[in-house]
Scaffold this motif. Structure first.
Motif, short mmCIF file in Angstrom:
data_model
loop_
_atom_site.label_atom_id
_atom_site.label_comp_id
_atom_site.label_asym_id
_atom_site.label_seq_id
_atom_site.Cartn_x
_atom_site.Cartn_y
_atom_site.Cartn_z
N TYR A 1 -2.16 3.69 0.05
CA TYR A 1 -1.55 2.38 -0.16
C TYR A 1 -2.05 1.35 0.85
O TYR A 1 -2.01 0.15 0.58
CB TYR A 1 -0.01 2.47 -0.06
N ALA B 1 3.29 -5.71 2.64
CA ALA B 1 3.45 -5.27 1.26
C ALA B 1 4.62 -4.31 1.15
O ALA B 1 5.07 -3.73 2.14
CB ALA B 1 2.17 -4.60 0.77
N SER B 2 5.12 -4.17 -0.05
CA SER B 2 6.16 -3.20 -0.36
C SER B 2 5.71 -2.45 -1.60
O SER B 2 5.36 -3.06 -2.60
CB SER B 2 7.48 -3.94 -0.62
N TYR B 3 5.67 -1.13 -1.49
CA TYR B 3 5.19 -0.30 -2.59
C TYR B 3 6.30 0.62 -3.07
O TYR B 3 7.05 1.17 -2.26
CB TYR B 3 4.01 0.57 -2.13
N GLU B 4 6.37 0.79 -4.38
CA GLU B 4 7.27 1.79 -4.94
C GLU B 4 6.44 3.06 -5.09
O GLU B 4 5.40 3.06 -5.75
CB GLU B 4 7.80 1.33 -6.29
N VAL B 5 6.88 4.13 -4.44
CA VAL B 5 6.12 5.38 -4.41
C VAL B 5 6.82 6.42 -5.30
O VAL B 5 7.88 6.92 -4.94
CB VAL B 5 6.01 5.92 -2.97
N ASN C 1 3.29 10.69 -5.89
CA ASN C 1 2.50 10.09 -4.81
C ASN C 1 3.20 10.25 -3.46
O ASN C 1 2.66 9.87 -2.43
CB ASN C 1 2.25 8.60 -5.06
N ILE D 1 10.54 3.67 -1.43
CA ILE D 1 9.97 2.35 -1.19
C ILE D 1 9.27 2.42 0.17
O ILE D 1 9.87 2.86 1.16
CB ILE D 1 11.06 1.25 -1.15
N ASP E 1 7.54 0.08 2.78
CA ASP E 1 7.28 -1.28 3.27
C ASP E 1 6.31 -1.18 4.44
O ASP E 1 6.50 -0.32 5.32
CB ASP E 1 8.56 -1.95 3.77
#
Length: 150
Positions: A51, A61-65, A69, A135, A137
């Motif tokens: 990411y 950034a903020s990613y939904e994992v 993953n 999540i 961040d």
């Protein structure tokens, strides 16, 4: 040099938070000093490093994992049932208690008691975060070539 993107062979200084999708923080350092790690040094699981790739200093950034993953899906084969007498008599055996076992190679293998019924004790060896969407961040503070000394 602030334009160097995160990639293999870089040292990254960052703030991060790992949260449940409810917003509850599991781990993080936004309220502490930033962490520095080298990409590929296994400080972060490889899936999480992915990411960060291409991010630069100052990026947030903020990613939904999804579980695949993150820490994987729950595996029903990782639930093991033991007999009560296999544990020491003074051990507290109730749901939620973490127990450490040694696997065949003598590596530590943590498990959490999921059920105690009569003489049976069920232990869950799935990662506690498996099966969960998380999540991630992240805020990149700095990116440098790895091996560079201050």
């Amino acid at each position: 040099m602030k334009e160097l993107p995160v990639d293999k062979g870089t040292r990254v200084t960052l703030h991060f938070a790992l949260k449940f999708d409810s917003g509850e923080v599991i781990d993080g350092n936004f309220d502490k000093d930033a962490a520095t790690l080298e990409i590929g040094d296994e400080s972060l699981p490889e899936n999480f490093e992915a990411y960060l790739m291409g991010m630069k200093a100052g990026d947030k950034a903020s990613y939904e994992v999804p579980p695949e993953n993150g820490f994987g899906q729950r595996n029903p084969n990782n639930l093991q049932t033991f007999k009560r007498h296999e544990f020491s008599a003074d051990m507290v055996l109730e749901a939620g208690v973490m127990i450490s076992f040694a696997d065949a190679r003598q590596h530590e293998l943590p498990g959490v008691i999921s059920r105690v019924e009569g003489d049976e004790v069920e232990v869950d060896f799935n990662h506690p975060l498996s099966g969960r969407t998380l999540i991630f961040d992240v805020e990149i503070v700095d990116v440098e070539p790895a091996g560079q000394t201050h």
